[in-house]
Every structure is written in C-alpha cells, then in structure tokens.
Design a protein around this motif. Structure first.
Motif, short mmCIF file in Angstrom:
data_model
loop_
_atom_site.label_atom_id
_atom_site.label_comp_id
_atom_site.label_asym_id
_atom_site.label_seq_id
_atom_site.Cartn_x
_atom_site.Cartn_y
_atom_site.Cartn_z
N VAL A 1 -1.54 -1.16 -1.00
CA VAL A 1 -2.68 -0.90 0.24
C VAL A 1 -3.17 0.29 -0.25
CG1 VAL A 1 -3.18 -0.57 2.54
CG2 VAL A 1 -1.38 -2.24 1.73
N TYR B 1 -0.12 3.45 5.86
CA TYR B 1 1.38 3.43 6.19
C TYR B 1 1.55 2.05 7.19
CZ TYR B 1 6.01 4.22 8.10
OH TYR B 1 7.16 4.47 8.44
N CYS C 1 0.78 -1.28 5.53
CA CYS C 1 2.08 -1.50 4.34
C CYS C 1 3.11 -2.31 5.51
CB CYS C 1 2.56 -0.24 3.71
SG CYS C 1 1.67 0.12 2.56
N THR C 2 3.27 -1.50 6.53
CA THR C 2 4.35 -2.04 7.55
C THR C 2 4.05 -3.47 7.75
OG1 THR C 2 4.91 0.15 8.32
CG2 THR C 2 5.57 -1.52 9.72
N VAL D 1 6.30 -2.94 -1.80
CA VAL D 1 4.98 -2.47 -1.26
C VAL D 1 4.67 -1.08 -1.30
CG1 VAL D 1 3.59 -2.57 0.80
CG2 VAL D 1 5.11 -4.28 0.61
N HIS D 2 3.55 -0.73 -1.61
CA HIS D 2 3.39 0.64 -2.20
C HIS D 2 1.96 0.77 -1.46
CE1 HIS D 2 5.60 0.28 -5.79
NE2 HIS D 2 5.19 -1.05 -5.89
N GLY D 3 2.00 2.12 -0.65
CA GLY D 3 0.76 2.77 -0.20
C GLY D 3 0.09 3.93 -0.89
N PHE E 1 9.70 2.04 1.06
CA PHE E 1 9.60 0.31 1.34
C PHE E 1 10.92 -0.44 1.74
CE2 PHE E 1 10.49 -3.68 -0.82
CZ PHE E 1 9.59 -4.63 -0.02
#
Ligand code: CO
Length: 212
Positions: free
Chosen positions: A95, A153, A156-157, A177-179, A196
C-alpha cells in the motif's frame, strides 16, 4: 503538456523500443502474467506505480483509487485482492500513500464533497483511531504527513483482516504486506516498516478467519 495525438506517437516509439531490444517482447507478454507484487496506490497523476518502482509490464498488479483506500466493502479493491492472492499468488502486497495527498487533505477539512463524503470518511475514521497522536502534533503540515502514514498503516491492516490474506499466509507463508509513502517532494519511496507479523497476530483476537 502532452497532446492527445502525441500519445499515439509515444506508443509507436515505445513498441519500437521494446521490440528493438527483444523481438518477442509482446509475444511473451501476451502469454500470461506472473507478477510478484500487488501495488495499491493513489490515483494522483503525480504518483505513478511502475515508473517509481522501476518495474515494467508484467511485473506488478496495480489498483489505484482516491487516497489508496482498502475499504472492506469496496467490491473493486476486494476483487483485486482476492485475484492477486488466490490466483496470481503475489508474494508482496504494497500500500503506497503519498505526501501532499489531496484526498487526505480534503478529509482533514470540514466541507461537503458530495459522493466523496462517504469515501473520505474512511480517512476521518483513521483520524479518529489515532486522534490523540495526531492532535498532539502542533505543526499542521507534520500532522497532515502523519495522517498520510497512518492511513497507509490502517489500509495495510484492512488487507490483513481478509480471509484471502490470512488463509494464504497460513498455508504458503506469503504474501507479506508492506506500507510505503512516496515522498512527492524528493521522489523517494519510504518503507514505513510496518510489523506485518505482529499486526497479523494482534488482529486475530477479533478478525481471525482461519481458526488457527
Ligand atoms: Co493522493
């Protein structure tokens, strides 16, 4: 500004360039896609997907919308997520938010924006979750930057809440998953280094789909 006609000229030059270095470029491209990455970013014209990452055709599955939101009931983004995880079997989901995001800025200002009201309300919800931290930032520009980061953040959640992500990660160990935030002032990608595995562990109290 690029004229409408120029776009087709650009396209001819691009084809010549691609086939110049690899005669079979489009024959190979037409066969299948097998990207390792799903990129979810803002629709902002200044924040490209492939170009800022230095990736080419076939390397990244892309979804963009206003303010890079992953709304739980948005059939569009949920279809993209499901397809990318279950069928393309991407290894990383990114994201990517960006500083100076008009969508985030609009959500910070009290005004009626029509159909954008319910969309941007998702960002106001992010503000509400993190109200204490955000209100403690006195510099309005820094607060705006921080909301951009916290929005990433939370999106991503939202991805980590999905059954597709939880089931795939339990069975295969991917995707992660990366922010990110794209710093539009410098061109730099900033990895927010979200934890993550910790988020996955923490949210399972409430959002566990896999029963393990
Ligand atoms: Co934006």
């Amino acid at each position: 500004m690029t004229s409408y006609e120029k776009i087709f000229e650009n396209n001819r030059q691009w084809i010549a360039q691609k086939t110049g270095s690899n005669r079979d470029f489009f024959a190979q491209l037409a066969k299948e896609q097998n990207p390792d990455y799903l990129y979810i970013g803002c629709s902002d014209s200044r924040v490209t997907a492939e170009e800022l990452m230095g990736l080419g055709p076939g390397e990244v599955f892309v979804h963009r919308n206003v303010a890079n939101l992953v709304n739980n009931v948005d059939l569009n983004v949920m279809a993209v997520l499901n397809y990318a995880i279950r069928h393309l079997k991407v290894k990383h989901i990114i994201v990517c938010g960006h500083y100076n995001c008009g969508g985030v800025k609009a959500a910070m200002n009290p005004q009626d924006l029509g159909i954008l009201n319910p969309w941007l309300r998702n960002i106001r919800d992010v503000y509400r979750f993190h109200k204490a931290e955000l209100n403690a930032i006195t510099d309005v520009h820094k607060r705006y930057d921080r909301l951009v980061e916290l929005n990433v953040y939370e999106q991503c959640t939202n991805i980590i809440k999905t059954a597709a992500l939880q089931l795939s990660y339990a069975a295969e160990g991917y995707p992660e998953v990366h922010g990110w935030v794209f710093d539009i002032r410098t061109g730099q990608i900033i990895d927010l280094e979200i934890d993550f595995k910790q988020i996955l562990k923490d949210i399972k109290d409430i959002y566990n789909i896999t029963a393990n």
